[in-house]
Motif scaffolding. Structure first.
Motif, PDB file in Angstrom:
ATOM      1  N   ILE A 139       0.818  -1.243   0.099  1.00 36.48           N
ATOM      2  CA  ILE A 139       0.109   0.186  -0.036  1.00 36.48           C
ATOM      3  C   ILE A 139       0.830   1.297   0.148  1.00 36.48           C
ATOM      4  N   ILE A 140       2.221   1.247   0.187  1.00 41.38           N
ATOM      5  CA  ILE A 140       3.095   2.258   0.431  1.00 41.38           C
ATOM      6  C   ILE A 140       3.394   2.861  -0.974  1.00 41.38           C
ATOM      7  N   PRO A 141       2.781   4.078  -1.326  1.00 40.93           N
ATOM      8  CA  PRO A 141       3.341   4.924  -2.549  1.00 40.93           C
ATOM      9  C   PRO A 141       4.520   5.038  -2.876  1.00 40.93           C
ATOM     10  N   GLU A 143       6.234   7.247  -3.921  1.00 38.02           N
ATOM     11  CA  GLU A 143       6.666   8.629  -3.834  1.00 38.02           C
ATOM     12  C   GLU A 143       7.481   8.593  -2.340  1.00 38.02           C
ATOM     13  N   VAL A 144       6.829   7.681  -1.424  1.00 39.50           N
ATOM     14  CA  VAL A 144       7.552   7.776  -0.121  1.00 39.50           C
ATOM     15  C   VAL A 144       8.977   7.302  -0.062  1.00 39.50           C
ATOM     16  N   TYR A 145       9.132   6.197  -0.965  1.00 37.66           N
ATOM     17  CA  TYR A 145      10.444   5.703  -1.265  1.00 37.66           C
ATOM     18  C   TYR A 145      11.621   6.588  -1.995  1.00 37.66           C
ATOM     19  N   LEU A 146      10.998   7.388  -2.772  1.00 39.64           N
ATOM     20  CA  LEU A 146      11.721   7.998  -3.668  1.00 39.64           C
ATOM     21  C   LEU A 146      13.004   8.804  -3.402  1.00 39.64           C
ATOM     22  N   ILE A 147      12.726   9.772  -2.306  1.00 38.87           N
ATOM     23  CA  ILE A 147      13.859  10.394  -1.556  1.00 38.87           C
ATOM     24  C   ILE A 147      14.845   9.439  -0.826  1.00 38.87           C
ATOM     25  N   PRO A 148      14.319   8.696   0.166  1.00 32.14           N
ATOM     26  CA  PRO A 148      15.387   8.056   0.832  1.00 32.14           C
ATOM     27  C   PRO A 148      16.163   7.025   0.014  1.00 32.14           C
ATOM     28  N   LEU A 149      15.447   6.272  -1.021  1.00 31.63           N
ATOM     29  CA  LEU A 149      15.979   5.389  -1.732  1.00 31.63           C
ATOM     30  C   LEU A 149      17.113   5.951  -2.808  1.00 31.63           C
ATOM     31  N   TYR A 150      16.639   7.188  -3.143  1.00 32.73           N
ATOM     32  CA  TYR A 150      17.534   7.951  -3.804  1.00 32.73           C
ATOM     33  C   TYR A 150      18.937   8.347  -2.944  1.00 32.73           C
ATOM     34  N   PHE A 232       9.014   4.866 -15.142  1.00 34.88           N
ATOM     35  CA  PHE A 232       9.618   6.155 -15.569  1.00 34.88           C
ATOM     36  C   PHE A 232      10.134   6.913 -14.591  1.00 34.88           C
ATOM     37  N   LEU A 233       9.616   7.187 -13.611  1.00 30.29           N
ATOM     38  CA  LEU A 233      10.053   8.108 -12.399  1.00 30.29           C
ATOM     39  C   LEU A 233      11.476   7.710 -11.878  1.00 30.29           C
ATOM     40  N   VAL A 237      14.905   9.728 -12.086  1.00 29.94           N
ATOM     41  CA  VAL A 237      15.596  10.191 -10.755  1.00 29.94           C
ATOM     42  C   VAL A 237      16.976   9.717 -10.791  1.00 29.94           C
TER      43      VAL A 237
ATOM     44  N   PHE B  45      13.927   6.377   7.361  1.00 27.27           N
ATOM     45  CA  PHE B  45      14.964   7.349   6.776  1.00 27.27           C
ATOM     46  C   PHE B  45      14.150   8.537   6.142  1.00 27.27           C
ATOM     47  N   ILE B  49      14.507  12.257   7.331  1.00 30.03           N
ATOM     48  CA  ILE B  49      14.726  13.226   6.500  1.00 30.03           C
ATOM     49  C   ILE B  49      13.790  14.569   6.623  1.00 30.03           C
ATOM     50  N   GLN B 243       3.231  11.124 -14.206  1.00 32.41           N
ATOM     51  CA  GLN B 243       3.751  11.169 -15.804  1.00 32.41           C
ATOM     52  C   GLN B 243       3.087  11.856 -16.590  1.00 32.41           C
ATOM     53  N   PHE B 269      13.786  17.075  -6.374  1.00 33.18           N
ATOM     54  CA  PHE B 269      14.692  16.763  -7.388  1.00 33.18           C
ATOM     55  C   PHE B 269      14.864  18.081  -8.115  1.00 33.18           C
ATOM     56  N   SER B 281       5.563  13.603   1.281  1.00 33.43           N
ATOM     57  CA  SER B 281       5.386  12.385   1.214  1.00 33.43           C
ATOM     58  C   SER B 281       4.745  11.707   2.278  1.00 33.43           C
ATOM     59  N   PHE B 285       1.555   9.527   2.725  1.00 32.24           N
ATOM     60  CA  PHE B 285       1.341   8.114   3.118  1.00 32.24           C
ATOM     61  C   PHE B 285       0.268   8.063   4.193  1.00 32.24           C
TER      62      PHE B 285
END
Lengths: 298, 305
Positions: A139-141, A143-150, A232-233, A237, B45, B49, B243, B269, B281, B285
């Motif tokens: 269920i986690i979008p 977008e929540v991962y985008l920043i920390p994963l990057y 894509f996203l 990034v 994390f 942040i 997109q 970004f 985010s 969530f």
């Protein structure tokens, strides 16, 4: 991979078509013509954008901006396509995207089949707890991962690499869930019989479970390949180097640079779309047959 | 045969159990490690942040507590973004669910050509949104776009679809419906398959018209599927749209199509306000989490189904 919320997998597709022939005539008389008219009109609306894309892609620039709009170009040309291959480095984009999509899909499907099998066919302590904890990530979008994963990717020095594109998506919860569901259609006696005959666990998984899961397997491979191809996203990034772009990011960049050269842009869009559509249409019949067959068996 | 049964009840059995055990451990341990690193650690994390003024540039990221969240609460742009997100989500989901329901209802009784029709409606689902957004941007182009050229035949003046604060969002919503209808139709068709045919036959004997059949039998029995489509649509909608909007308007004109997903990307970004973006985010969530709990409550989703 935000769009993988739900796919009606196997057993959902029409098995009824097989035993419905008799009443067809009656139904037609009762006004199916009306249904066909509406669906036909809708279908035209659905494919007009594709037709217009292909039409524009074969027009010289002057014709793309002429009035009245013409379906068939007066002077059809393939120079737009040649231009795209030159300017957008299309060959490279194809290779990168295919390479990454194939690797990701192989990982996705293999790990999901394995875990689906384990959660579906084994009884061990903590099984359901582990399963639901993994499932909760569904269920986690993204977008929540985008920043920390990057940031994590940058920290471990993997920014701008294919590893960063592939590794975070090796495991996938949706296919795992689907395989687990599918395992209930495979009789446990079969697995026990193989064990009694001395087959090892990996042998059973590779030689019995995987072949028996064909219907689910092919459907999921098709969908995952499509999702991975269209991703894509995250590539946008993570990848900075033009030589490493995947096709969606390449197309987006290309459109940004050459907007107003509509013929060339549409040629680019066609080239991004056509391989995946062709592939899907080619395997579509196969998928549906597989689904119908398993539906009949089950 | 006897031999295998004998084996089963003698010493071999325990070695088999050990092999199974090993198999499970070998498969599960890497999985759990992977999920811990790639799926669970990033959530913490990300929250970390969001408590900092975090930028990729410069090594200092001062701790600011909940300031980022407080800033959001006071930021009029963020309210606009939330409004846009809800506008797109609700309009897109409800209109899309309605159109797909109509298509599914009239597609359901059809046999001949049904696979072809389903394929046609499914084409946009297979297409990458980047590519379809490119096509739509071209069709909606003000001077040379197909739509305005066709509208000029019936005397309608050209509309600047994607440059107008009124029309940009509806254009994006319509494109989204076009892109998702094939998917929803398949879900509805699966639901329609589950309705027993006897109901219809009984009603037909009683002389019910086809409209009565649809209103009195199909719709009530399809209600769980409809609400599933609506709720998953709304949940997906809050994090969606990136997109299409990235390609077609970039959030403009005047931020009228700036939705949450695009806003988060833009802050993280483009403007490099990663702390602020992380706090957004987390708002996303929280919304998704609440909606999912509502869904569980409403539907009591049975995962074992």
């Amino acid at each position: 991979m935000a769009n993988q919320d739900f796919v009606g997998i196997p057993s959902q597709v029409d098995t009824r078509a097989l035993n419905r022939g008799a009443s067809d005539f009656q139904r037609l008389r009762r006004g199916l013509l009306f249904n066909y008219l509406i669906l036909g009109a809708g279908a035209i609306l659905m494919i007009v954008p594709f037709i217009w894309m292909i039409s524009t892609s074969f027009k010289p620039q002057a014709e793309t901006v002429s009035f009245p709009p013409r379906l068939f170009p007066i002077n059809p040309t393939i120079s737009n396509y040649i231009d795209v291959f030159d300017r957008a480095n299309m060959g490279r984009l194809y290779w990168n995207t295919t390479f990454i999509s194939v690797i990701k899909t192989v990982f996705n499907i293999y790990t999901s089949a394995l875990l689906g099998y384990i959660f579906g066919k084994f009884v061990f302590r903590g099984r359901d707890v582990i399963f639901y904890i993994l499932l909760s990530t569904w269920i986690i979008p993204f977008e929540v991962y985008l920043i920390p994963l990057y940031l994590m990717t940058v920290q471990v020095g993997l920014a701008n690499t294919y590893t960063a594109l592939i590794v975070p998506e090796i495991f996938t919860i949706y296919a795992m869930f689907m395989f687990r569901q599918f395992m209930y259609t495979i009789p446990t006696e079969l697995i026990d019989a193989a064990r009694i005959d001395g087959a090892g666990e990996w042998y059973i998984f590779h030689r019995i479970i995987i072949p028996l899961s064909k219907a689910a397997l092919f459907t999921l491979i098709a969908f995952y390949f499509m999702w991975n191809w269209n991703d894509f996203l995250w590539p946008l990034v993570v990848i900075a180097d033009q030589d490493k772009y995947v096709i969606t990011v390449g197309l987006a960049t290309f459109v940004g640079e050459y907007w107003s050269q509509y013929g060339v842009i549409m040629a680019g869009a066609s080239l991004a779309i056509i391989p995946i559509l062709a592939l899907f249409i080619a395997v579509q019949r196969f998928i549906i047959e597989g689904v119908v067959l398993t539906g009949l068996k089950g | 045969m006897i031999q295998t049964i004998a084996q089963k009840f003698t010493g071999r059995r325990s070695t088999l159990r050990a092999a199974e055990h090993r198999f499970i451990v070998i498969a599960l341990v890497p999985t759990i490690i992977f999920y811990a690193i790639v799926k669970f650690y990033p959530i913490f994390f990300s929250f970390f942040i969001s408590m900092h003024e975090w930028s990729l540039f410069g090594n200092v990221s001062p701790y600011v507590g909940f300031d980022n969240y407080a800033l959001l609460a006071k930021d009029s742009l963020f309210y606009k973004v939330m409004w846009n997100t809800m506008y797109r989500t609700f309009a897109g989901t409800f209109l899309g669910a309605f159109c797909s329901l109509i298509v599914a209802l009239i597609l359901n009784p059809i046999k001949r050509g049904s696979i072809l029709l389903r394929l046609i409606y499914f084409l946009p689902v297979m297409t990458s949104v980047i590519a379809s957004a490119t096509i739509w941007k071209w069709m909606l182009q003000t001077r040379f776009g197909l739509l305005n050229q066709l509208l000029s035949y019936v005397g309608i003046q050209p509309v600047a679809w994607l440059q107008s604060t009124t029309w940009a969002m509806p254009s994006i919503i319509v494109m989204g419906i076009w892109g998702g209808i094939g998917f929803t139709v398949i879900i509805y068709l699966a639901g329609l398959k589950g309705i027993p045919k006897d109901y219809y036959e009984a009603a037909e004997i009683d002389g019910a018209s086809s409209i009565q059949l649809a209103l009195k039998i199909t719709l009530p029995l399809l209600k769980p599927v409809v609400s599933f489509v609506l709720i998953t649509g709304v949940i997906g909608g809050f994090s969606g749209g990136f997109q299409a909007i990235y390609m077609m308007t970039g959030g403009g004109p005047l931020d009228s199509t700036r939705v949450l997903a695009l806003h988060i990307y833009d802050y993280a970004f483009q403007r490099m306000f990663m702390g602020q973006a992380s706090s957004m985010s987390f708002v996303l969530f929280a919304i998704v989490l609440i909606l999912t709990l509502v869904q569980f409550k409403l539907q009591r989703v049975d995962w074992e189904l």
